[in-house]
Scaffold this active site. Structure first.
Site, mmCIF file in Angstrom:
data_model
loop_
_atom_site.group_PDB
_atom_site.id
_atom_site.type_symbol
_atom_site.label_atom_id
_atom_site.label_comp_id
_atom_site.label_asym_id
_atom_site.label_seq_id
_atom_site.Cartn_x
_atom_site.Cartn_y
_atom_site.Cartn_z
ATOM 1 N N GLY A 22 -9.943 -4.038 -42.068
ATOM 2 C CA GLY A 22 -10.555 -2.817 -42.186
ATOM 3 C C GLY A 22 -10.667 -3.744 -43.260
ATOM 4 N N SER A 214 -34.021 -24.145 -60.329
ATOM 5 C CA SER A 214 -34.581 -22.813 -61.647
ATOM 6 C C SER A 214 -33.837 -22.367 -62.047
ATOM 7 C CB SER A 214 -34.552 -21.270 -60.611
ATOM 8 O OG SER A 214 -35.835 -21.946 -59.216
ATOM 9 N N GLU A 235 -23.714 -14.987 -53.069
ATOM 10 C CA GLU A 235 -23.644 -14.076 -54.435
ATOM 11 C C GLU A 235 -22.121 -13.754 -54.198
ATOM 12 O OE1 GLU A 235 -26.580 -14.013 -53.261
ATOM 13 O OE2 GLU A 235 -28.266 -15.389 -54.031
ATOM 14 N N PHE A 261 -30.178 -11.116 -58.894
ATOM 15 C CA PHE A 261 -29.339 -11.361 -57.437
ATOM 16 C C PHE A 261 -27.878 -11.302 -57.571
ATOM 17 C CE2 PHE A 261 -32.245 -15.033 -56.159
ATOM 18 C CZ PHE A 261 -32.881 -14.589 -55.284
ATOM 19 N N HIS A 285 -34.598 -15.668 -65.064
ATOM 20 C CA HIS A 285 -36.130 -15.069 -64.004
ATOM 21 C C HIS A 285 -35.943 -13.413 -64.439
ATOM 22 C CE1 HIS A 285 -35.991 -18.961 -62.312
ATOM 23 N NE2 HIS A 285 -36.925 -18.256 -61.859
ATOM 24 N N GLN A 297 -38.062 -10.994 -56.252
ATOM 25 C CA GLN A 297 -36.880 -11.877 -57.187
ATOM 26 C C GLN A 297 -36.961 -10.979 -58.917
ATOM 27 O OE1 GLN A 297 -36.406 -14.587 -55.508
ATOM 28 N NE2 GLN A 297 -37.204 -13.055 -53.719
ATOM 29 N N ARG A 343 -38.146 -16.905 -67.428
ATOM 30 C CA ARG A 343 -38.543 -17.984 -67.010
ATOM 31 C C ARG A 343 -39.851 -18.611 -67.534
ATOM 32 N NH1 ARG A 343 -42.787 -18.863 -63.323
ATOM 33 N NH2 ARG A 343 -42.354 -20.104 -61.486
#
Lengths: 491, 491
Positions: A22, A214, A235, A261, A285, A297, A343
């Site tokens: 499953g 980044s 992720e 994310f 960020h 983002q 950032r």
């Protein structure tokens, strides 16, 4: 766990993972399978228990073991279809798996749910149900089928022990070394600190999902490429690998990606908390201050997510000095640590020798006659300082507080400083209203009649634009904070 | 969108989906691919743009188009490897896709990032970067390569229009019909209402992830099997399919699963809000009151998640009557609607003809001499009523408020009733502290000096146990609420 065994421990232990058919529909499973074959984890065996039945109806692939087999082969596995009820066949398959080099093995085990239970085997509507009155009958039937019940199995002792490791007392290899007036993004300071703690402990590792240039986790990778795990754009598996790598105290894992994310992997984080996982997550960020990249983002919910994790410590450093110390503290703090980084470049607020503690706020500006307390973090702390400067020109004295950790929040400092400012508080954050710094402060003063809080936050899905323009459009810039302070003075 | 085209609209339009090779590592992509082949969506073409380069390094599969091809074939696709820069080859492939019956088509397009840009093509470190001074030069170079620039393309008009549909003014086919004293779980009332709104509008559909016999979405499926989409255990795709089905106002989609499992799909919800999506999500099995299934199944963060969605309306009905109306209201409310339902049976609080509105709270118990306001929802509202009864025996009059929607919260009712009770409030919720009802109430009274709030919530990762035992262990039962009320009377 398999990655650690093969590459860090370099020990002969093998890792076995059982997957229900499953749950094999979950994409996170396929992220993990790809990871395992990409990194040639030949110490891993994944057993798919294909019993055909989900909770509410048969699975989409039912007993089509040939489809599982083809998919697993295309994902780079050595795959074997076996009868999951045949012990001899299973033992043979596990033996074969141990001889396979350069790729992980999957056993696609065809099974029947409730095997051997008269009137239950392979039937629907038994998911998660106790047998009730049928229990006694089924147990007797199963006992009657046991052959050779005098055999006793003696497991062999392990061939070798994994190396002993020490993951405590982690320190930066050198203290923060910034010039006053220097402008450094906290995301960059994160990378600097990550490399520094990796200098002093061989078990500090970094993981990222193709954002390392980044988030600046590439600073660790550049120094110690063997201790960096690239997890690519997946992720859920990124957090899963860290959870596996950190378990049994084998490594101190730091995961970085954009704050936004982590919304993709919140179930893995939630389950990590239930499993008493010790992992460190850094989200860069955050907020509208990222600017042109746009709302997809922008992390604007991450504080709500991480504050809702019972075992979490949430750091939100506002300059490079405190960011380095946040990384050092996180490395030594149990549970799930989250570090929110920004950032834009920001100036130093603290001298290089400032001492930071979990749950200890800092007053960054004060006078004996303060009338309002401004609380911000990251970019909004700097805007708050600017607002205080502007208010001073009008004869209004504003105190400014840096919470440093949002969870635990330094409730005593919030309350004492709020009272010292006549119970007038403005909280400003680059985050939505729910679950962020504002509501954390409100929770801290919930039972106080003498404190009022004006909360300034992002009220709608933002647009793209230059950072300063967005801070102003969404009400987070110094002039807006000054207005909020003036308003709360009348409250 | 492809599912709607094939099965609901039964129109000849085709759906094209572009996937980057970097994002092809996301498990959610593979959930969707499996869904598309399982439901034989031969009106769908998925184009994989395999340009080899991620943001920070090459993708794990680089230009191994044969691996993409094998994986896609094993996932049930008609797959074609093409040169993504060859227009003739692409046109041929799209034509071929239109002739394929019974399975979706994938084009694995081998491409080069920055194709034709001198000194940039196929090189790293150009992700998300503007060309700057090189821009003019590159544009001139590209313009010099255009052949046949007098050709003008005339697209053919559509072959047929999709049917016109009306998705407004949705009503229950019959009003709630419960007996006073009857005990009905709100999750069951959800299923009842879902079937009733499906009676009156052919475009109401339900989707579930193999929990339909627990969430009771099977009530719609039993009545209208063609309007139910089983998405199996793949929650990211479950929300994704609903988002696609609801777009362009083609359907009114209701998604159900356990509240906890929406934590797995929060990025899809977040992105849905950015895309102005209109979908309805119902999370059952919230909180410790689910009992023995344990913490992995307990939704204790869902209010924090959904309150952090700017376009969300959050319903938390506390009896079967209000649940039916919540479903009816959600069907007619734009944005992302979330309905939190509970597992245990609870008694009726409202007559069958009670009228409910978004943002309108209900006072369920009051007297002219109330000293404390108890706010609860779901199981904790019933415990609050029991606590008020117990307090009355001690001579303490407690008012009880049902918020009905947590977002928007009826701030005026909260404030007016808090003031009528001397500014003393107890909020009790089957949820963690962060981002739930308590912090919503605190936000509502943030600027009021005359209101104090005692917040009662789940303070740690819970254990498994009988529902009543867990409610008591985690401080949510009537005796604990009465204690909190006594404490706040002294505040």
């Amino acid at each position: 766990m398999a990655y650690v065994g093969k590459y860090f421990d370099q020990a002969p232990y093998r890792v076995y993972c059982l997957v229900g058919d499953g749950e094999a529909a979950e994409g996170s499973i396929w992220e993990s399978l790809h990871f395992a074959s990409h990194y040639k984890l030949d110490n891993l065996v994944v057993i798919f228990d294909v019993n055909r039945l989900g909770q509410s109806e048969p699975t989409s692939l039912q007993h089509h073991v040939e489809v599982y087999d083809a998919r697993l082969k295309s994902f780079g596995f050595h795959s074997l279809v076996v009868d999951g009820h045949d012990v001899t066949e299973l033992v043979k398959a596990f033996d074969e798996a141990a001889t396979v080099s350069g790729k992980p093995t999957a056993l696609v085990a065809k099974t029947f749910k409730g095997k051997g239970f008269p009137g239950i085997e392979d039937l629907e509507n038994w998911h998660g149900k106790a047998l009730g009155a049928d229990g006694e009958k089924v147990i007797k039937h199963l006992q009657s089928q046991i052959k050779n019940n005098t055999i006793s199995l003696k497991p062999k002792p392990p061939l070798a022990e994994a190396p002993r490791v020490h993951i405590g007392d982690i320190t930066l290899s050198s203290p923060p070394a910034y010039k006053q007036g220097e402008q450094v993004a906290t995301r960059l300071a994160y990378g600097t600190a990550l490399k520094k703690i990796a200098d002093t402990n061989l078990r500090v590792i970094a993981l990222d999902g193709d954002t390392k240039n980044s988030t600046f986790s590439d600073k660790l990778r550049n120094a110690y490429p063997d201790r960096y795990i690239e997890c690519f754009i997946a992720e859920q598996n990124l957090v899963g690998v860290a959870t596996g790598a950190a378990c049994r105290d084998r490594t101190v894992a730091f995961v970085s990606t954009f704050a936004a994310f982590f919304s993709r992997t919140f179930d893995q984080i939630r389950m990590g908390a239930i499993s008493q996982s010790n992992i460190n997550l850094a989200g860069s960020h955050c907020g509208v201050s990222i600017g042109e990249d746009g709302p997809s983002q922008m992390g604007l919910e991450d504080l709500a997510l991480f504050r809702a994790v019972p075992t979490a410590t949430v750091f939100y450093p506002s300059d490079a000095v405190s960011t380095e110390r946040a990384v050092e503290l996180a490395a030594n703090t149990k549970g799930i640590c989250y570090i929110r980084t920004s950032r834009p470049n920001t100036s130093m607020l603290y001298p290089n020798d400032e001492v930071f503690k979990v749950g200890q706020a800092k007053v960054v500006r004060q006078s004996p006659k303060d009338q309002v307390l401004l609380i911000g973090a990251g970019i909004t702390l700097h805007e708050s300082v600017a607002a205080a400067e502007a208010l001073k020109a009008e004869g209004i004295n504003a105190r400014v507080l840096d919470p440093f950790t949002i969870k635990p929040l330094d409730e005593a400092a919030v309350l004492a400083n709020a009272r010292a400012c006549g119970g007038r508080v403005v909280v400003v954050e680059d985050h939505y209203q729910a679950g962020g710094i504002g509501e954390a402060v409100l929770s801290a003063v919930a039972l106080q009649r003498d404190v009022v809080v004006k909360h300034v936050f992002v009220t709608e899905v933002p647009r793209s634009g230059p950072p300063a323009a967005l801070l102003d459009k969404y009400g987070l810039s110094a002039p807006h904070i000054a207005s909020a302070a003036r308003a709360v003075l009348k409250a």
